[in-house]
Write a protein that holds these residues in place. Sequence first.
Motif, PDB file in Angstrom:
ATOM      1  N   GLY A  70       5.972   7.224  19.429  1.00  8.08           N
ATOM      2  CA  GLY A  70       7.066   7.657  20.281  1.00  8.08           C
ATOM      3  C   GLY A  70       8.291   7.900  19.413  1.00  8.08           C
ATOM      4  N   LEU A  71       9.427   7.334  19.840  1.00  9.85           N
ATOM      5  CA  LEU A  71      10.654   7.641  19.112  1.00  9.85           C
ATOM      6  C   LEU A  71      11.387   6.406  18.620  1.00  9.85           C
ATOM      7  CD1 LEU A  71      12.057  10.353  21.550  1.00  9.85           C
ATOM      8  CD2 LEU A  71      10.920  10.738  19.376  1.00  9.85           C
ATOM      9  N   HIS A  72      10.857   5.231  18.831  1.00  5.85           N
ATOM     10  CA  HIS A  72      11.654   4.035  18.627  1.00  5.85           C
ATOM     11  C   HIS A  72      10.904   2.990  17.796  1.00  5.85           C
ATOM     12  CE1 HIS A  72      14.358   5.671  21.611  1.00  5.85           C
ATOM     13  NE2 HIS A  72      13.312   5.930  22.348  1.00  5.85           N
ATOM     14  N   PRO A  73      11.595   1.917  17.369  1.00  2.45           N
ATOM     15  CA  PRO A  73      10.978   0.915  16.531  1.00  2.45           C
ATOM     16  C   PRO A  73       9.765   0.226  17.168  1.00  2.45           C
ATOM     17  CG  PRO A  73      13.358   0.701  16.498  1.00  2.45           C
ATOM     18  CD  PRO A  73      13.025   1.693  17.570  1.00  2.45           C
ATOM     19  N   ALA A  74       8.960  -0.396  16.313  1.00  2.00           N
ATOM     20  CA  ALA A  74       7.776  -1.097  16.782  1.00  2.00           C
ATOM     21  C   ALA A  74       7.488  -2.276  15.885  1.00  2.00           C
ATOM     22  CB  ALA A  74       6.575  -0.169  16.803  1.00  2.00           C
ATOM     23  N   ASP A  75       6.305  -2.825  15.995  1.00  2.00           N
ATOM     24  CA  ASP A  75       5.785  -3.868  15.122  1.00  2.00           C
ATOM     25  C   ASP A  75       6.378  -5.227  15.445  1.00  2.00           C
ATOM     26  OD1 ASP A  75       5.183  -4.083  11.559  1.00  2.00           O
ATOM     27  OD2 ASP A  75       3.868  -4.285  13.273  1.00  2.00           O
ATOM     28  N   PRO A  76       5.938  -5.884  16.519  1.00  2.00           N
ATOM     29  CA  PRO A  76       6.510  -7.161  16.903  1.00  2.00           C
ATOM     30  C   PRO A  76       6.132  -8.265  15.934  1.00  2.00           C
ATOM     31  CG  PRO A  76       4.584  -6.697  18.214  1.00  2.00           C
ATOM     32  CD  PRO A  76       4.827  -5.480  17.370  1.00  2.00           C
ATOM     33  N   ALA A  77       6.947  -9.320  15.900  1.00  2.00           N
ATOM     34  CA  ALA A  77       6.646 -10.458  15.039  1.00  2.00           C
ATOM     35  C   ALA A  77       6.841 -11.740  15.807  1.00  2.00           C
ATOM     36  CB  ALA A  77       7.534 -10.462  13.800  1.00  2.00           C
ATOM     37  N   ARG A 121       1.730   9.498   9.401  1.00  2.00           N
ATOM     38  CA  ARG A 121       0.441   9.048   8.900  1.00  2.00           C
ATOM     39  C   ARG A 121       0.460   7.535   8.717  1.00  2.00           C
ATOM     40  NH1 ARG A 121      -3.265  12.052   6.398  1.00  2.00           N
ATOM     41  NH2 ARG A 121      -1.751  13.671   5.856  1.00  2.00           N
ATOM     42  N   PRO A 122      -0.496   6.816   9.307  1.00  2.00           N
ATOM     43  CA  PRO A 122      -0.504   5.359   9.202  1.00  2.00           C
ATOM     44  C   PRO A 122      -0.782   4.887   7.787  1.00  2.00           C
ATOM     45  CG  PRO A 122      -1.884   6.117  11.010  1.00  2.00           C
ATOM     46  CD  PRO A 122      -1.558   7.311  10.167  1.00  2.00           C
ATOM     47  N   ALA A 123      -0.337   3.668   7.506  1.00  2.00           N
ATOM     48  CA  ALA A 123      -0.632   3.034   6.223  1.00  2.00           C
ATOM     49  C   ALA A 123      -2.078   2.574   6.192  1.00  2.00           C
ATOM     50  CB  ALA A 123       0.299   1.834   6.007  1.00  2.00           C
ATOM     51  N   ARG A 124      -2.536   2.229   4.997  1.00  2.00           N
ATOM     52  CA  ARG A 124      -3.897   1.718   4.860  1.00  2.00           C
ATOM     53  C   ARG A 124      -4.051   0.416   5.629  1.00  2.00           C
ATOM     54  NH1 ARG A 124      -6.761   1.325  -0.938  1.00  2.00           N
ATOM     55  NH2 ARG A 124      -6.605   3.570  -0.595  1.00  2.00           N
ATOM     56  N   CYS A 125      -5.199   0.253   6.272  1.00  2.00           N
ATOM     57  CA  CYS A 125      -5.462  -0.968   7.036  1.00  2.00           C
ATOM     58  C   CYS A 125      -5.689  -2.143   6.097  1.00  2.00           C
ATOM     59  CB  CYS A 125      -6.704  -0.799   7.919  1.00  2.00           C
ATOM     60  SG  CYS A 125      -6.438   0.308   9.296  1.00  2.00           S
ATOM     61  N   PRO A 126      -5.241  -3.348   6.471  1.00  2.00           N
ATOM     62  CA  PRO A 126      -5.494  -4.524   5.646  1.00  2.00           C
ATOM     63  C   PRO A 126      -6.940  -4.967   5.758  1.00  2.00           C
ATOM     64  CG  PRO A 126      -4.459  -5.175   7.690  1.00  2.00           C
ATOM     65  CD  PRO A 126      -4.501  -3.664   7.689  1.00  2.00           C
ATOM     66  N   ARG A 127      -7.413  -5.639   4.739  1.00  2.00           N
ATOM     67  CA  ARG A 127      -8.721  -6.268   4.827  1.00  2.00           C
ATOM     68  C   ARG A 127      -8.591  -7.514   5.694  1.00  2.00           C
ATOM     69  NH1 ARG A 127      -8.344  -4.540  -0.509  1.00  2.00           N
ATOM     70  NH2 ARG A 127     -10.100  -3.299  -1.276  1.00  2.00           N
ATOM     71  N   VAL A 128      -9.557  -7.766   6.543  1.00  2.00           N
ATOM     72  CA  VAL A 128      -9.557  -8.987   7.341  1.00  2.00           C
ATOM     73  C   VAL A 128     -10.942  -9.595   7.306  1.00  2.00           C
ATOM     74  CG1 VAL A 128      -7.707  -8.270   8.883  1.00  2.00           C
ATOM     75  CG2 VAL A 128     -10.056  -7.721   9.478  1.00  2.00           C
ATOM     76  N   ARG A 129     -10.990 -10.904   7.332  1.00  2.00           N
ATOM     77  CA  ARG A 129     -12.259 -11.603   7.332  1.00  2.00           C
ATOM     78  C   ARG A 129     -12.937 -11.398   8.685  1.00  2.00           C
ATOM     79  NH1 ARG A 129     -13.913 -16.079   4.504  1.00  2.00           N
ATOM     80  NH2 ARG A 129     -11.785 -16.438   3.775  1.00  2.00           N
ATOM     81  N   ALA A 130     -14.164 -10.928   8.669  1.00  2.00           N
ATOM     82  CA  ALA A 130     -14.902 -10.706   9.909  1.00  2.00           C
ATOM     83  C   ALA A 130     -15.454 -12.018  10.428  1.00  2.00           C
ATOM     84  CB  ALA A 130     -16.052  -9.729   9.664  1.00  2.00           C
ATOM     85  N   PRO A 131     -15.532 -12.196  11.756  1.00  2.00           N
ATOM     86  CA  PRO A 131     -16.172 -13.383  12.309  1.00  2.00           C
ATOM     87  C   PRO A 131     -17.620 -13.476  11.858  1.00  2.00           C
ATOM     88  CG  PRO A 131     -14.954 -12.186  14.000  1.00  2.00           C
ATOM     89  CD  PRO A 131     -14.995 -11.310  12.781  1.00  2.00           C
ATOM     90  N   ALA A 132     -18.195 -14.659  11.944  1.00  2.00           N
ATOM     91  CA  ALA A 132     -19.569 -14.884  11.520  1.00  2.00           C
ATOM     92  C   ALA A 132     -20.504 -13.892  12.198  1.00  2.00           C
ATOM     93  CB  ALA A 132     -19.990 -16.315  11.852  1.00  2.00           C
ATOM     94  N   GLY A 138       0.188   1.452  14.357  1.00  2.00           N
ATOM     95  CA  GLY A 138       0.732   0.243  13.760  1.00  2.00           C
ATOM     96  C   GLY A 138      -0.334  -0.796  13.464  1.00  2.00           C
ATOM     97  N   PHE A 139       0.101  -2.035  13.370  1.00  2.00           N
ATOM     98  CA  PHE A 139      -0.738  -3.166  12.985  1.00  2.00           C
ATOM     99  C   PHE A 139      -1.988  -3.273  13.857  1.00  2.00           C
ATOM    100  CE2 PHE A 139      -0.952  -8.050  13.047  1.00  2.00           C
ATOM    101  CZ  PHE A 139      -1.716  -8.110  11.896  1.00  2.00           C
TER     102      PHE A 139
END
Length: 357
Positions: free
Chosen positions: A350-357, A34-45, A10-11
Motif C-alpha cells: 500500500g502506501l504506509h509503514p509496516a512490519d510490527p514488532a 521487490r521483497p528482500a531475501r527470506c530468512p532461513r528458519v528451522r522447520a518443525p520436525a 514483508g516478514f
Amino acid sequence: MTRVLIVGGGFVGRAIAGALERAGGEPVLACRNRPARCPRVRAPAGQTKPVAMDTAWQVRQDAADVARWVRLDATDAAGCAEVVHEVKPDAVIAVHGPSDVTWCQRHPQAALEAHLTATDNLVRATGTARLLMISTDNVFDGVAELNDEESPTAPANAYGRAKLAAETVVHSHPDATVLRVSLVYGPQTPTPGKRPNFAASCARDLRAGRAVHAPADQWTTPVHVGDVATVALAAVREAPRLLHLGGPERLSRADWARRLADLTKAPRTLVTDVARDAGPYACRPANSCLTSRLLPDLLHTWGLSVRGVDEGAADLLEDCIRHAATMGGVDGSTPHGGDRPDHRRRDTGGLHPADPA
C-alpha cells in the motif's frame, strides 16, 4: 490449490511464500517494492529445512526457493484487478499494511483508509477465489488475559480499529477466513528503514552484550513466523470464517527477554524491566494474547503443531551467529531490543509503514 497470490512482501508474507514453495506450490508475492531475501528458519520436525529465497523473477543458482514477484499498490483498485487477472490465483492471502502500530496511532485516519481501501479492492478483485486475511490481536482492549474467537472485540488502538474494519469487509466475501495472529517472531535480517521483530532484536543485542529494556506489564502469546506460515497455508484451503492463532505460552516481553538471555548465554542483568506506558508500546494492549476454541482440533486434522518460545528461539540463535559472521564478528542490531520506533516508509503493498514488532 497450487498458485497463491500473497499481497504483502514483508516478514510474514515472505515466510508464507517460502512455505508454499517448499510444499510444491506456486507463490506470487505482490507489493510495491521487490521483497528482500527470506530468512532461513528451522522447520518443525518432519519437514524439510528451508533455504534462502530470493524473491525475483530470475532463479538464482544459489537459491532453490524462488517466488514470483509482481508490483502492486493494494490501494489501487485497477491495479488489484489487473494483478488478479494476470496471475489467476487459486487463492489470495492478504498480509498488507500499514501494520506499524505506533505509526497507525499517530495517523489513525490514514491507517483506516488504507486498510479499508486495500481490503475492499482485494475482495472485489478476488471474485469467488478463496481469500484469507491475516489480522491481529489488537482488535481487543487487553483487559482479559486471553481472547478467543467468541470474545467481544474492542480495539485498543488505531491499528486494531483499522484491522477490525477490514475484517468486516473480508466477511462480505463468499469464501473468506480471517486469521488473527498474536505477536510474530523469528529470524529477520535488519534492513535500512526496518527494525527486526522484538525477539530477533533482543537476541542479537543480548548476544552482543547490549542492554535490553522490555515492558514487564505487556503480555503476549508469541507465535513463530514459520508456524504462522504453515497454519495460513492450511487455513487458506479450508477453515472457519474466523480463527485465532497464538503461541502456547503467555508471557511478558520482559520475561521473554530473560528467556532469550538464557538462550544466548547472556547475563539476565542485561534485561531491564520498564513500564509499557513509558516507551513505544504505550498504545499496545496490556494483554496482546490469543487463544482458540477451534485451532487445537484443526491442528490435529492438519498434522501441525505450534511451537513454544524456547523451541522457536533456536532459529534466533542460529541467525545471530550467521549475522555476526557476515559482519566480521560485529552484531549491528538496534540497541535496547529494537524498542526505538522507526517511522520511515516501509513496503506494505500500500502506501504506509509496516512490519510490527
